[in-house]
Scaffold this motif. Structure first.
Motif, short mmCIF file in Angstrom:
data_model
loop_
_atom_site.label_atom_id
_atom_site.label_comp_id
_atom_site.label_asym_id
_atom_site.label_seq_id
_atom_site.Cartn_x
_atom_site.Cartn_y
_atom_site.Cartn_z
N ALA A 40 73.49 -1.15 -52.02
CA ALA A 40 74.59 -0.55 -51.26
C ALA A 40 74.11 0.59 -50.51
O ALA A 40 74.34 0.89 -49.31
CB ALA A 40 75.82 -0.54 -51.59
N PRO A 55 79.00 2.22 -43.51
CA PRO A 55 78.52 1.75 -45.29
C PRO A 55 79.62 2.17 -46.04
O PRO A 55 80.53 2.50 -46.00
CB PRO A 55 77.25 3.05 -45.47
CG PRO A 55 77.83 4.35 -44.50
CD PRO A 55 78.29 3.56 -43.21
N SER A 69 76.10 -4.59 -47.51
CA SER A 69 75.72 -4.15 -49.10
C SER A 69 75.13 -5.28 -49.94
O SER A 69 74.28 -5.06 -50.75
CB SER A 69 76.71 -3.35 -49.66
OG SER A 69 77.50 -2.46 -48.95
#
Length: 89
Positions: A40, A55, A69
């Motif tokens: 990730a 993210p 991820s």
């Protein structure tokens, strides 16, 4: 609280990635968590800016960040398999 959620989600993503890459029997729970979190983080630095997705490490848990991820975890396992065995699978 965010780190606990990241550990849980990282563990699930690492487990799913290990099932896709057929390394589930070789890894334990701890390694699944590590693969999920490291995948990730790598995907957050490399893939997320290219796609314009937040993210997962920033606390964004939407479908796009989870998929990015997951792809990062699969790529990380592919690289590990390539180094260990000389082949991706």
């Amino acid at each position: 609280m965010g780190i606990i959620i990241l550990i849980i989600v990282g563990g699930i993503l690492g487990w799913l990635a290990s099932m896709v890459m057929r390394t589930d029997g070789q890894q334990g729970v701890f390694l699944n968590i590590v693969v999920g979190i490291v995948g990730a983080v790598l995907a957050g630095f490399l893939i997320s800016p290219l796609l314009g997705v937040a993210p997962i490490t920033s606390g964004s848990f939407d479908i796009a960040s989870l998929l990015v991820s997951f792809v990062g975890a699969v790529v990380l396992l592919a690289i590990v398999n390539l180094v260990r065995r000389g082949s991706v699978r």
